[in-house]
Design a protein around this motif. Structure first.
Motif, short mmCIF file in Angstrom:
data_model
loop_
_atom_site.label_atom_id
_atom_site.label_comp_id
_atom_site.label_asym_id
_atom_site.label_seq_id
_atom_site.Cartn_x
_atom_site.Cartn_y
_atom_site.Cartn_z
N MET A 44 0.69 -1.10 0.05
CA MET A 44 -0.04 -0.04 -0.04
C MET A 44 0.89 1.26 0.09
O MET A 44 0.37 2.27 -0.21
N THR A 45 1.97 0.96 0.50
CA THR A 45 2.93 2.29 0.08
C THR A 45 4.21 1.57 -0.15
O THR A 45 4.58 0.68 -0.51
N ASP A 83 -0.53 -3.33 5.17
CA ASP A 83 0.50 -3.05 3.92
C ASP A 83 1.73 -3.92 4.31
O ASP A 83 2.42 -4.05 5.56
N GLN A 85 4.56 -3.30 2.17
CA GLN A 85 5.32 -2.54 1.47
C GLN A 85 6.21 -3.19 0.34
O GLN A 85 7.50 -3.07 -0.20
N ASP A 87 8.14 -5.63 -1.78
CA ASP A 87 9.25 -6.61 -1.53
C ASP A 87 9.92 -6.50 -0.38
O ASP A 87 11.16 -7.08 -0.09
N ASN A 88 9.45 -5.56 0.68
CA ASN A 88 10.25 -5.45 1.90
C ASN A 88 9.88 -6.61 2.67
O ASN A 88 8.83 -6.70 3.33
N THR A 89 11.09 -7.53 3.12
CA THR A 89 10.60 -8.41 3.82
C THR A 89 10.37 -8.31 5.31
O THR A 89 9.54 -8.73 5.90
N ASN A 90 10.94 -7.15 5.94
CA ASN A 90 10.49 -6.82 7.22
C ASN A 90 9.21 -6.38 7.15
O ASN A 90 8.21 -6.72 8.14
N GLY A 91 8.70 -5.42 6.15
CA GLY A 91 7.42 -4.99 6.21
C GLY A 91 6.41 -6.41 6.15
O GLY A 91 5.18 -6.56 6.63
#
Lengths: 383, 614
Positions: A44-45, A83, A85, A87-91
């Motif tokens: 979403m971001t 969300d 984010q 391909d941000n693994t932590n997100g």
């Protein structure tokens, strides 16, 4: 002394603020009233927010359809969006954790990216939730995770479909060259294409690469021409691919292009007439004459004032498939829902779905050719 | 009031940390908090490199990544136990940090920041492409995680308290480091690198240590991440993550170590707490960051620094009341003259202590020094005078190792020319600068403590350094300023602190570049008394001065430079009469007026110089 006192008061206020912020965290979770059945982890971001919007609208349209047809387990279907984010693994880990621990839904749609799937499987593959994903990376359903359901065919199938089509329909199997972007997307595509050719006893005439966002491709195009290529398998990003086919047309080069993104909107708009005749293996094109697709496109455009893309269609299908499986299971029990995926059949927008033990539900891609500026489905390939 | 507030605040914090696990909060919240502890450790390294040592690092995520991948690979490929893998990963990453530190001595400031940014990109490309080793874009999975069965059922719960504890221990360690001798050196390099080098700080060593600390904490954080999550991929360590860690440091107040902890907690937790705003939550987070920076321009450090109290600043000197008089130099001078009367006889004046031989230096086409040779005799106060642009400051810079020259400068037979400034300082040469260069963010006492020099036979250790520094401040009449921040002082006060900083290491040679500039007229002669006393303590003094009155009153001997040439060398009175000197100052032939008038004009002229030093 006076100065010190005000300082302390300030500090106390700040401390109160911080503890208040900490205290609100669990309260937010407790505020959710009715237990939704599906949690959606989607971008979403961040840089993938735009595709995330299409993803979300696909899900929303599916919910409207499902609820119009009576909902799930006799109640209107509710979903929550979190969300991740892109391909941000932590997100993604945070989003999946929140869906599992706070929303406690039995089914989750997403995360979409192969890398975020790999990162979160440690978290969700414990029998507490089933994840439906459009991730196409080969390892996603080969990691031993029993609770992943994949609704698109994997990358190998895409490469295999292109090569077989080139050999059988274009008779260009032995006159094929490969041209790829030198990054993770292009490199892995190139490797799969070469591997699929090798499986058929073929060898590319030439393998050329370019850096993403290059502007001049004449040197590589000249080499491909000198190698005698009839077909160039192009594994490049849409804007680069558009420039490449345009320059090939300007130089009057005799070969056709085939690849992964050559039916996408951005590519078609930028490439203009250069796109003519390009072939791609694609999951979804809005011009597919399939009546189900045409109805979907029309309703999507009415509702959202924009054309659907592959994301909208993929996650429309995933939501419908999930609803069918929950209904078939007859309860929100995770193990029963996972079992139900084995028997649920659904003729969707991307394919006719039917899931195997590993969780792969779709073995189909469409061979699409650009005719008169529009993508035209030449054949649906199933394995 | 504050004595009760601080423990209360700590109790509240301890409760806030233990409560989530004690209340059995679900693992989503615990995981977010675990990430906060881990990121706080990564940001701690950055806080030391960027906040304390002033080296902008935009590639901390790469260092975290190297630590994470190394820990994972050592466990997976070599089946090492987790603690050994973590330790080796830290050693490896520390070596990368040391390399960065050596690069930083060649490439500085913004250029260095770009280099670290490039490191981040190089790391990503290698991690994506070396698929056989790193697992490529999909990363490494099924890494053994660290499980402590006694504590709870899931790894997230088991590691919660150990991680929080580890974070506090690492911050306590770095806070102690911050006020240690090495920490002071790092801060001195950050505030003014040239002054730090001239006052004995080996900046190459200091920066290398800063980068090593930065990478060690980065590696520890990366290793802990792997042990917690069991997965690494290149997308964990993007430039955006590096920027996020920089945000933690800046939000916590650049330079405040405890602030970084709070910064990391806010940056990790706040977005999660705002998640329910859906599409706009990151925008809300951005707005919150802006508000925090507006309300607390120095970041959250103000609050956190207060929390750590004297643990952060060390023992504070009781504030002494300022002696009468604006700069209290009068008191110091009185003390000095009585000490002179009572003190030991002047040391033997004798052979040359420092020999300057055929020293030349050009800047572009300008010859600032031209084969200048003179001796500095042990125990004398030697004046170095000359018109503007005659090469006086260049000479002082050459003697203190700040500029490189041709020719030789020897101190007791040791060659000094072209040695790094800190080595020159270690031989026993200290200086003050024409424009005062204190380390402005540090306290006056810390300023002086940095310049302390080990002298054989003298006590060393933190307490001794502190005593010696306070004594030096006392000698300059500014002991009452010891706990003030150097940036808050007036010019005159700064000048005296700089003097104290120069003498704290008991230098053999004291180089003074216009010590009287900025002092009120009445104080100038008091300065002269103080120099006499320093000489009595065994220092030899080379002083650049414009005011002939001061020069004649305090110098035993004078050398005169003009346009880079040495034109006179001798007793002050004799030099003033030298035709070459008169011509240099007045630009006319020696026989045009009587010697007497010309000498008077020189005095007047030199006073004008002093008004506008340059």
């Amino acid at each position: 002394m006076n100065r010190k006192t005000t300082m302390d008061m300030r500090s106390l206020l700040a401390l109160a603020g911080v503890s208040a912020a900490l205290a609100t965290m669990p309260l937010n979770g407790a505020a959710a009233q009715e237990q939704p059945l599906i949690g959606v982890s989607l971008p979403m971001t961040g840089s993938k927010a735009l595709v995330g919007r299409n993803f979300k609208q696909g899900v929303e349209l599916a919910i409207a359809d499902i609820n119009a047809a009576g909902g799930v387990l006799g109640k209107p279907l509710q979903v929550v969006f979190e969300d991740d984010q892109g391909d941000n693994t932590n997100g993604a880990i945070n989003a999946v954790n929140k869906i599992m621990q706070v929303h406690k839904t039995p089914v989750m749609i997403g995360p979409h990216y192969s890398v975020t799937q790999m990162a979160t499987q440690n978290v969700y593959c414990n029998g507490k939730i089933v994840s439906l994903t459009g991730a196409t990376g080969v390892p996603v359903t080969n990691s031993g995770c029993k609770y992943v359901i994949r609704t698109r065919s994997n990358d190998d199938i895409q490469a295999k479909a292109i090569i077989e089509y080139a050999q059988k329909e274009l008779n260009a199997g032995d006159k094929t060259a490969v041209f790829y972007a030198n990054d993770d997307f292009g490199k892995s595509g190139q490797a799969r294409v070469v591997a699929q050719m090798a499986a058929l006893g073929l060898k590319p005439l030439a393998v050329e690469s370019h850096n993403p966002n290059d502007k001049d491709y004449s040197a590589q195009l000249a080499k491909l021409k000198n190698a005698g290529a009839v077909l160039v398998v192009l594994w490049a990003h849409d804007t680069d691919a558009a420039l490449i086919v345009k320059q090939a047309k300007q130089f009057g080069l005799p070969f056709r292009f085939a690849g992964a993104v050559l039916s996408e909107d951005a590519f078609l708009k930028l490439a203009g007439s250069g796109a003519e005749g390009a072939i791609s293996a694609s999951y979804f094109v809005p011009t597919d004459p399939n009546p189900a697709v045409q109805t979907f496109v029309k309703r999507y455009e009415e509702r959202f004032k924009m054309a659907p893309d592959v994301w909208s269609a993929t996650y429309y299908d995933a939501t419908v498939l999930a609803a069918k499986a929950i209904n078939a299971a007859g309860s929100g029990d995770v193990a029963k829902i996972r079992e139900a995926f084995g028997s649920v059949k659904y003729d969707g927008l991307l394919a006719s779905y039917g899931c195997d033990d590993k969780g792969d539900c779709n073995r189909q891609v469409n061979i699409v050719e650009i005719k008169g500026g529009q993508p035209v489905v030449r054949a649906a390939v199933r394995y | 009031m504050s004595s009760f507030l601080r423990p209360a605040a700590w109790l509240l914090i301890a409760a806030a940390i233990v409560a989530p696990i004690a209340m059995g909060m679900n693992t989503y919240y615990l995981h977010v908090l675990n990430l906060a502890w881990i990121f706080a450790i990564a940001a701690l390294g950055l806080s030391v490199a960027t906040g304390v040592a002033g080296q902008i690092v935009l590639g901390q995520a790469a260092l975290v990544g190297i630590g994470a991948y190394a820990t994972a690979l050592l466990m997976m490929r070599l089946s090492l136990p987790w603690w050994l893998a973590l330790l080796l990963a830290m050693v490896l990453t520390g070596a990368v940090g040391a390399a960065l530190g050596l690069i930083s001595t060649r490439i500085k400031g913004h250029y260095l920041a770009i280099v670290t940014l490039a490191l981040n990109e190089i790391f990503r490309i290698v991690a994506v492409n070396e698929e056989a080793l790193t697992g490529g874009p999909m990363g490494l999975r099924n890494i053994p995680t660290l499980s402590i069965p006694g504590l709870s059922e899931t790894i997230t719960q088991q590691l919660y308290l150990p991680l929080a504890g580890l974070m506090f221990v690492s911050y306590a360690l770095m806070i102690v480091f911050h006020r240690s001798a090495l920490g002071r050196e790092l801060r001195a390099v950050r505030d003014d690198e040239m002054a730090a080098e001239a006052m004995g700080v080996n900046s190459v060593r200091a920066k290398t240590i800063a980068f090593m600390i930065c990478s060690l904490w980065g590696a520890l954080s990366g290793g802990l991440y792997v042990l917690l999550v069991g997965f690494v991929a290149p997308t964990n360590f993007t430039i955006a993550e590096s920027i996020k860690m920089m945000l933690m440091v800046v939000l916590g107040g650049l330079g405040s170590i405890p602030g970084t902890m709070l910064g990391a907690i806010v940056v990790t937790i706040l977005p999660e707490a705002l998640r329910d705003l859906q599409t706009y939550y990151m925008a809300a987070f951005g707005a919150a960051v802006v508000i925090i920076m507006l309300v607390w321009p120095k970041g959250l450090g103000v609050f956190s620094d207060w929390l750590w109290g004297s643990f952060l600043t060390g023992r504070r000197e009781p504030e002494l009341s300022a002696p009468a008089g604006p700069l209290s130099l009068a008191a110091a001078a009185a003390a000095a003259s009585s000490a002179l009367a009572a003190g030991p006889a002047l040391p033997e004046t004798g052979g040359p202590l420092m020999r300057v031989h055929k020293v030349s230096r050009t800047f572009g086409g300008v010859r600032a020094l031209n084969d200048v040779s003179f001796d500095v005799i042990r125990g004398e106060i030697l004046g170095l005078i000359g018109p503007n642009g005659s090469g006086k400051s260049t000479m002082i810079n050459a003697c203190s190792g700040v500029v490189h020259v041709d020719g030789s400068i020897e101190l007791e037979g040791h060659p000094l020319q072209n040695h790094p400034a800190w080595e020159v300082h270690a031989y026993g040469v200290a200086r003050i600068f024409q424009n005062v260069r204190l380390w402005e963010s540090m306290t006056v006492l810390e300023n002086v403590m940095v310049a302390w020099r080990r002298v054989p036979g003298q006590p060393s250790g933190e307490a001794a350094i502190r005593e010696a520094s306070l004594a030096a401040l006392e000698q300059m009449g500014v002991r009452h300023l010891a706990m003030r921040q150097a940036g808050d002082l007036s010019f005159g006060q700064s000048r005296l602190v700089e003097m104290a900083r120069a003498i704290v290491g008991r230098p053999k040679v004291l180089l003074l570049d216009e010590p009287a500039a900025g002092l009120r007229g009445g104080l100038v002669l008091e300065l002269s008394t103080i120099l006499q006393r320093l000489r009595a303590q065994g220092m030899t003094i080379l002083v650049v001065e414009h005011r002939i009155k001061l020069v004649t009153s305090m110098c035993d001997r004078v050398v005169v430079l003009n346009l880079g040439d040495l034109i006179a060398d001798g007793a002050p009175a004799a030099v003033m009469e030298s035709p070459a000197v008169i011509e240099a100052y007045l630009g006319e032939r020696a026989d045009a007026a009587s010697h007497e008038t010309r000498a008077r004009r020189i005095r007047r002229r030199s006073v004008n110089h002093a008004v506008a030093p340059g």
